[in-house]
Write a protein that holds these residues in place. Sequence first.
Motif, mmCIF file in Angstrom:
data_model
loop_
_atom_site.group_PDB
_atom_site.id
_atom_site.type_symbol
_atom_site.label_atom_id
_atom_site.label_comp_id
_atom_site.label_asym_id
_atom_site.label_seq_id
_atom_site.Cartn_x
_atom_site.Cartn_y
_atom_site.Cartn_z
ATOM 1 N N TYR A 15 0.829 -1.205 0.000
ATOM 2 C CA TYR A 15 0.000 0.000 0.000
ATOM 3 C C TYR A 15 0.864 1.257 0.000
ATOM 4 N N ASP A 16 1.907 1.255 0.818
ATOM 5 C CA ASP A 16 2.758 2.438 0.936
ATOM 6 C C ASP A 16 3.425 2.773 -0.392
ATOM 7 N N VAL A 17 3.963 1.768 -1.063
ATOM 8 C CA VAL A 17 4.652 1.992 -2.332
ATOM 9 C C VAL A 17 3.667 2.462 -3.403
ATOM 10 N N LEU A 18 2.541 1.771 -3.526
ATOM 11 C CA LEU A 18 1.574 2.131 -4.564
ATOM 12 C C LEU A 18 1.010 3.534 -4.331
ATOM 13 N N SER A 19 0.659 3.837 -3.104
ATOM 14 C CA SER A 19 0.059 5.145 -2.820
ATOM 15 C C SER A 19 1.044 6.281 -3.114
ATOM 16 N N ARG A 20 2.329 6.069 -2.815
ATOM 17 C CA ARG A 20 3.326 7.097 -3.101
ATOM 18 C C ARG A 20 3.481 7.312 -4.612
ATOM 19 N N LYS A 21 3.459 6.226 -5.374
ATOM 20 C CA LYS A 21 3.577 6.337 -6.824
ATOM 21 C C LYS A 21 2.383 7.085 -7.409
ATOM 22 N N VAL A 22 1.198 6.782 -6.899
ATOM 23 C CA VAL A 22 -0.010 7.439 -7.402
ATOM 24 C C VAL A 22 0.019 8.936 -7.084
ATOM 25 N N ILE A 23 0.409 9.273 -5.859
ATOM 26 C CA ILE A 23 0.472 10.679 -5.460
ATOM 27 C C ILE A 23 1.469 11.447 -6.326
ATOM 28 N N LEU A 24 2.627 10.837 -6.586
ATOM 29 C CA LEU A 24 3.645 11.485 -7.411
ATOM 30 C C LEU A 24 3.126 11.719 -8.829
ATOM 31 N N TYR A 25 2.487 10.697 -9.378
ATOM 32 C CA TYR A 25 1.943 10.822 -10.734
ATOM 33 C C TYR A 25 0.872 11.895 -10.769
ATOM 34 N N GLU A 26 0.004 11.892 -9.782
ATOM 35 C CA GLU A 26 -1.082 12.868 -9.729
ATOM 36 C C GLU A 26 -0.551 14.298 -9.653
ATOM 37 N N SER A 27 0.508 14.486 -8.859
ATOM 38 C CA SER A 27 1.060 15.840 -8.689
ATOM 39 C C SER A 27 1.683 16.368 -9.979
ATOM 40 N N LYS A 28 2.152 15.448 -10.842
ATOM 41 C CA LYS A 28 2.803 15.859 -12.080
ATOM 42 C C LYS A 28 1.827 16.006 -13.245
ATOM 43 N N SER A 29 0.669 15.419 -13.104
ATOM 44 C CA SER A 29 -0.266 15.442 -14.243
ATOM 45 C C SER A 29 -1.674 15.791 -13.802
ATOM 46 N N MET A 30 -1.802 16.714 -12.856
ATOM 47 C CA MET A 30 -3.118 17.111 -12.355
ATOM 48 C C MET A 30 -3.916 17.800 -13.463
ATOM 49 N N PRO A 31 -5.001 17.190 -13.894
ATOM 50 C CA PRO A 31 -5.792 17.814 -14.965
ATOM 51 C C PRO A 31 -6.577 19.015 -14.460
ATOM 52 N N ILE A 32 -6.965 19.872 -15.394
ATOM 53 C CA ILE A 32 -7.703 21.083 -15.025
ATOM 54 C C ILE A 32 -9.030 20.738 -14.386
ATOM 55 N N THR A 33 -9.580 19.585 -14.702
ATOM 56 C CA THR A 33 -10.885 19.219 -14.151
ATOM 57 C C THR A 33 -10.858 19.060 -12.637
ATOM 58 N N THR A 34 -9.670 19.032 -12.055
ATOM 59 C CA THR A 34 -9.617 18.944 -10.603
ATOM 60 C C THR A 34 -9.772 20.306 -9.955
ATOM 61 N N PHE A 35 -9.798 21.350 -10.785
ATOM 62 C CA PHE A 35 -10.091 22.665 -10.244
ATOM 63 C C PHE A 35 -11.606 22.771 -10.110
ATOM 64 N N TRP A 36 -12.033 23.180 -8.916
ATOM 65 C CA TRP A 36 -13.434 22.955 -8.619
ATOM 66 C C TRP A 36 -13.914 23.925 -7.550
ATOM 67 N N HIS A 37 -15.116 24.326 -7.668
ATOM 68 C CA HIS A 37 -15.738 25.093 -6.587
ATOM 69 C C HIS A 37 -17.162 24.580 -6.441
ATOM 70 N N LYS A 38 -17.481 24.012 -5.274
ATOM 71 C CA LYS A 38 -18.760 23.337 -5.103
ATOM 72 C C LYS A 38 -19.954 24.282 -5.212
ATOM 73 N N ASP A 39 -19.715 25.584 -5.021
ATOM 74 C CA ASP A 39 -20.827 26.532 -5.063
ATOM 75 C C ASP A 39 -21.114 27.049 -6.469
ATOM 76 N N LEU A 40 -20.410 26.535 -7.479
ATOM 77 C CA LEU A 40 -20.594 27.031 -8.839
ATOM 78 C C LEU A 40 -21.193 25.978 -9.762
ATOM 79 N N GLU A 41 -21.911 25.014 -9.183
ATOM 80 C CA GLU A 41 -22.545 23.989 -9.983
ATOM 81 C C GLU A 41 -23.868 24.494 -10.554
#
Length: 289
Positions: A223-249
């Motif tokens: 779990y530790d190894v996989l979760s670290r790899k996922v976090i690293l990948y996510e930080s380098k390729s965060m898509p714009i769709t993760t920008f979000w404001h719940k009050d603007l739906e």
Amino acid sequence: SQDVALSAMRSGFRDFAREIVTHIGGEVKQLKDNVGKFCEGAIQGAKAVAAVEGEARPRKNPVKLKFSDAYGGKKEENFDNWEASDNTYIYLQHILTEEQVLVAFQALKDEAASFARSLARTAGCENNLVAYSKVTPLSQFLKLLKERFVDPTRGIRASDKLQTIHSRQWRSAKALKGTMDDLVAVPDHGLTEPQLVQLFYRAIPEALRGHFFDKSQQAGMTYDVLSRKVILYESKSMPITTFWHKDLEKGKKWKDRTISGQVKAKDHLILTLEEGGTERSHMIRLSGA
């Protein structure tokens, strides 16, 4: 003739005795010299060994360390962390065995301190923690504290939360990992490493799963190894769709008007309004789920 013979015998005996004494003296001197050299060598050898051992031997001076934060026995407090800090402090400070419980008591407060005093009274030491410390091993003292204050069902509750963690819609793997790390740290949750790997994989945002399916199936993956790899990948390729404001739906209010839709630009949202027209709003990147 007898006198001459007797004189010769005496003279020969003196010479013989002198030679014997000289020989023995020489042997003794040589023996002393050898013993002296041996002792000198032994002393020098001992000094050399002592010097090497002195360099290799760890220092006995206590390591400077912050004393454990006081534990009071409340549910929101983490007994395991306190216990680990307490054991570390006692070890590094070279606390004597008969004083270890006394030192641990100094890191207790409120209900936990009251319980410790009750243990001393039960042991016939009244409120004398000095006496109680001398007759009680630290391991036994910590075990009694744990039995009294640690919730025996916490492992079960952590296990339940871990096994249903995929039921939440996590918008970032980082937030997921933060929650899972806290649950995995709970002792006795009962889940194996392969189970934790699969639970984490099932819970990560769908956009990330395709990238890590093979890794999630690898033998020996943790779990530790996989979760670290996922976090690293996510930080380098965060898509714009993760920008979000719940009050603007859609259906939400914006400046007393109703949002009918939104268009995502590079660093802002273009809101379409049911009453007509558009509005621009900067997007906010959320770090949580």
